[in-house]
Scaffold this motif. Structure first.
Motif, PDB file in Angstrom:
ATOM      1  N   ASN A 169       0.841  -1.194   0.000  1.00  0.00           N
ATOM      2  CA  ASN A 169       0.000   0.000   0.000  1.00  0.00           C
ATOM      3  C   ASN A 169       0.874   1.242   0.000  1.00  0.00           C
ATOM      4  N   LEU A 170       0.479   2.227  -0.810  1.00  0.00           N
ATOM      5  CA  LEU A 170       1.135   3.528  -0.842  1.00  0.00           C
ATOM      6  C   LEU A 170       0.125   4.587  -0.417  1.00  0.00           C
ATOM      7  N   GLY A 171       0.616   5.612   0.275  1.00  0.00           N
ATOM      8  CA  GLY A 171      -0.285   6.688   0.647  1.00  0.00           C
ATOM      9  C   GLY A 171       0.455   7.970   0.952  1.00  0.00           C
ATOM     10  N   VAL A 172      -0.211   9.093   0.682  1.00  0.00           N
ATOM     11  CA  VAL A 172       0.295  10.421   1.027  1.00  0.00           C
ATOM     12  C   VAL A 172      -0.642  11.000   2.081  1.00  0.00           C
ATOM     13  N   PHE A 173      -0.067  11.387   3.212  1.00  0.00           N
ATOM     14  CA  PHE A 173      -0.866  11.831   4.351  1.00  0.00           C
ATOM     15  C   PHE A 173      -0.390  13.195   4.826  1.00  0.00           C
ATOM     16  N   GLU A 174      -1.340  14.074   5.106  1.00  0.00           N
ATOM     17  CA  GLU A 174      -1.012  15.448   5.485  1.00  0.00           C
ATOM     18  C   GLU A 174      -0.956  15.648   7.000  1.00  0.00           C
ATOM     19  N   SER A 175      -1.825  14.961   7.750  1.00  0.00           N
ATOM     20  CA  SER A 175      -1.858  15.149   9.203  1.00  0.00           C
ATOM     21  C   SER A 175      -2.743  14.090   9.829  1.00  0.00           C
ATOM     22  N   GLY A 176      -2.731  14.057  11.167  1.00  0.00           N
ATOM     23  CA  GLY A 176      -3.633  13.180  11.898  1.00  0.00           C
ATOM     24  C   GLY A 176      -3.059  11.801  12.175  1.00  0.00           C
ATOM     25  N   ASN A 177      -3.921  10.920  12.682  1.00  0.00           N
ATOM     26  CA  ASN A 177      -3.572   9.531  12.963  1.00  0.00           C
ATOM     27  C   ASN A 177      -4.288   8.625  11.973  1.00  0.00           C
ATOM     28  N   ILE A 178      -3.584   7.603  11.507  1.00  0.00           N
ATOM     29  CA  ILE A 178      -4.185   6.651  10.581  1.00  0.00           C
ATOM     30  C   ILE A 178      -3.955   5.242  11.099  1.00  0.00           C
ATOM     31  N   ASN A 179      -4.794   4.321  10.659  1.00  0.00           N
ATOM     32  CA  ASN A 179      -4.671   2.927  11.074  1.00  0.00           C
ATOM     33  C   ASN A 179      -4.540   2.029   9.855  1.00  0.00           C
ATOM     34  N   TYR A 180      -3.694   1.014  10.000  1.00  0.00           N
ATOM     35  CA  TYR A 180      -3.561  -0.008   8.958  1.00  0.00           C
ATOM     36  C   TYR A 180      -3.880  -1.354   9.597  1.00  0.00           C
ATOM     37  N   LYS A 181      -4.816  -2.076   9.005  1.00  0.00           N
ATOM     38  CA  LYS A 181      -5.229  -3.378   9.536  1.00  0.00           C
ATOM     39  C   LYS A 181      -4.526  -4.502   8.789  1.00  0.00           C
ATOM     40  N   ILE A 182      -3.912  -5.428   9.535  1.00  0.00           N
ATOM     41  CA  ILE A 182      -3.211  -6.556   8.944  1.00  0.00           C
ATOM     42  C   ILE A 182      -4.224  -7.509   8.297  1.00  0.00           C
ATOM     43  N   ASN A 183      -3.916  -7.979   7.086  1.00  0.00           N
ATOM     44  CA  ASN A 183      -4.847  -8.834   6.348  1.00  0.00           C
ATOM     45  C   ASN A 183      -4.834 -10.289   6.808  1.00  0.00           C
ATOM     46  N   PHE A 184      -3.642 -10.839   7.154  1.00  0.00           N
ATOM     47  CA  PHE A 184      -3.527 -12.227   7.592  1.00  0.00           C
ATOM     48  C   PHE A 184      -2.768 -12.273   8.915  1.00  0.00           C
ATOM     49  N   PRO A 185      -3.224 -13.088   9.878  1.00  0.00           N
ATOM     50  CA  PRO A 185      -2.581 -13.122  11.200  1.00  0.00           C
ATOM     51  C   PRO A 185      -1.101 -13.460  11.166  1.00  0.00           C
ATOM     52  N   GLU A 186      -0.678 -14.256  10.168  1.00  0.00           N
ATOM     53  CA  GLU A 186       0.728 -14.664  10.099  1.00  0.00           C
ATOM     54  C   GLU A 186       1.620 -13.612   9.444  1.00  0.00           C
ATOM     55  N   ASN A 187       1.031 -12.500   9.009  1.00  0.00           N
ATOM     56  CA  ASN A 187       1.800 -11.465   8.326  1.00  0.00           C
ATOM     57  C   ASN A 187       2.364 -10.426   9.292  1.00  0.00           C
ATOM     58  N   GLY A 188       3.465  -9.837   8.879  1.00  0.00           N
ATOM     59  CA  GLY A 188       4.017  -8.669   9.539  1.00  0.00           C
ATOM     60  C   GLY A 188       4.101  -7.538   8.534  1.00  0.00           C
ATOM     61  N   VAL A 189       4.500  -6.363   9.003  1.00  0.00           N
ATOM     62  CA  VAL A 189       4.596  -5.184   8.147  1.00  0.00           C
ATOM     63  C   VAL A 189       5.997  -4.594   8.229  1.00  0.00           C
ATOM     64  N   TYR A 190       6.555  -4.339   7.048  1.00  0.00           N
ATOM     65  CA  TYR A 190       7.770  -3.530   6.941  1.00  0.00           C
ATOM     66  C   TYR A 190       7.322  -2.186   6.379  1.00  0.00           C
ATOM     67  N   LEU A 191       7.291  -1.187   7.232  1.00  0.00           N
ATOM     68  CA  LEU A 191       6.838   0.152   6.836  1.00  0.00           C
ATOM     69  C   LEU A 191       8.052   0.973   6.440  1.00  0.00           C
ATOM     70  N   PHE A 192       8.052   1.473   5.201  1.00  0.00           N
ATOM     71  CA  PHE A 192       9.158   2.284   4.681  1.00  0.00           C
ATOM     72  C   PHE A 192       8.634   3.692   4.435  1.00  0.00           C
ATOM     73  N   LEU A 193       9.255   4.667   5.098  1.00  0.00           N
ATOM     74  CA  LEU A 193       8.835   6.057   4.958  1.00  0.00           C
ATOM     75  C   LEU A 193       9.607   6.707   3.814  1.00  0.00           C
ATOM     76  N   ILE A 194       8.927   7.003   2.734  1.00  0.00           N
ATOM     77  CA  ILE A 194       9.576   7.598   1.563  1.00  0.00           C
ATOM     78  C   ILE A 194       9.885   9.074   1.808  1.00  0.00           C
ATOM     79  N   GLU A 195       8.922   9.796   2.359  1.00  0.00           N
ATOM     80  CA  GLU A 195       9.096  11.226   2.637  1.00  0.00           C
ATOM     81  C   GLU A 195       8.368  11.568   3.933  1.00  0.00           C
ATOM     82  N   GLY A 196       8.832  12.645   4.599  1.00  0.00           N
ATOM     83  CA  GLY A 196       8.097  13.194   5.722  1.00  0.00           C
ATOM     84  C   GLY A 196       8.577  12.723   7.074  1.00  0.00           C
ATOM     85  N   GLN A 197       7.668  12.759   8.053  1.00  0.00           N
ATOM     86  CA  GLN A 197       7.972  12.341   9.415  1.00  0.00           C
ATOM     87  C   GLN A 197       6.721  11.756  10.055  1.00  0.00           C
TER      88      GLN A 197
END
Length: 237
Positions: A169-197
């Protein structure tokens, strides 16, 4: 939730003049025994390629290869008779399967190309090789994730698919809090921040930092400064 922060400054690097590369995991001449892969994610390379330069014809097999241009355009040619250009806003998928050869060259002779390339181990080997590319409009979906890659059996036609229970998933976010729901229990997430903080689990990430996340069913992300985020959800076993 179990997390591990990966600072951009700790990535492997290579400078060949025409190619400046950053390796999130062991690759080519860079080897880090503590950074071989994240679950089924084997490669995440952050490359800058000089005008007109690139990788000559070379082989792959039994790997799902995903290329995301961040700036500029990539000229592609492969042994399946696919030939064309992948530009910023587009994503390319190749299932190497039983074997494929391809070349990748900066399509512009005067400007540099920046891209991310990911390799994900497939859940089925020796499949028939395949190629696909698709454009995604992030700018018109501000503050929400756009699914760019799914497993084949979860695909609704709006995203690309690969031979693995993985979601990108790709996304551009300006502010606030967001949630990402895992699709399969056996999965993990590697989150890579392309830009921002952003902040995840009380840890601050700035541009090109990453965080590995396991043992949870959802992730909360706090946007500190306008951010472009790549979520790579893969099986961890």
């Amino acid at each position: 939730m179990t997390t591990q922060l990966f600072k951009s400054s700790n990535r492997g690097t290579a400078d060949f003049g025409w190619l400046k590369a950053n390796y999130s995991f062991s690759f080519a001449n860079y080897f880090n025994p503590n950074s071989i892969q994240f679950g089924m994610l084997r490669v995440l390379n952050d490359d800058t390629i000089a005008g007109g330069m690139g990788f000559g014809t070379h082989p792959h097999e039994n790997m799902e290869i995903i290329t995301i241009p961040l700036e500029g355009a990539l000229k592609h040619r492969d042994s399946m008779d696919n030939e064309g250009t992948i530009s910023y806003g587009e994503v390319q998928v190749m299932s190497a399967g039983t074997g494929i050869q391809h070349s990748e060259v900066n399509a512009n002779a005067a400007e540099q190309l920046k891209l991310l390339q990911l390799w994900i181990f497939p859940d089925t080997e020796n499949v028939k090789p395949r190629y696909e590319q698709k454009a995604f409009d992030l700018e018109n979906h501000l503050n929400s994730f756009v699914t760019i890659v799914t497993p084949k059996d979860s695909n609704d036609g709006n995203a690309l698919w690969i031979h693995q229970k993985a979601f990108l998933n790709l996304g551009v976010f300006e502010s606030g809090n967001i949630n990402y729901k895992i699709n399969f229990p056996e999965n993990g997430v590697y989150l890579f921040l392309i830009e921002g903080q952003i902040e995840v689990d009380n840890q601050t990430l700035t541009a090109k930092d990453a965080i590995g996340i396991t043992d949870c069913d959802a992730i909360e992300i706090k946007i500190v400064a306008k951010a472009k985020i790549l979520i790579i959800e893969v099986p961890t076993k």
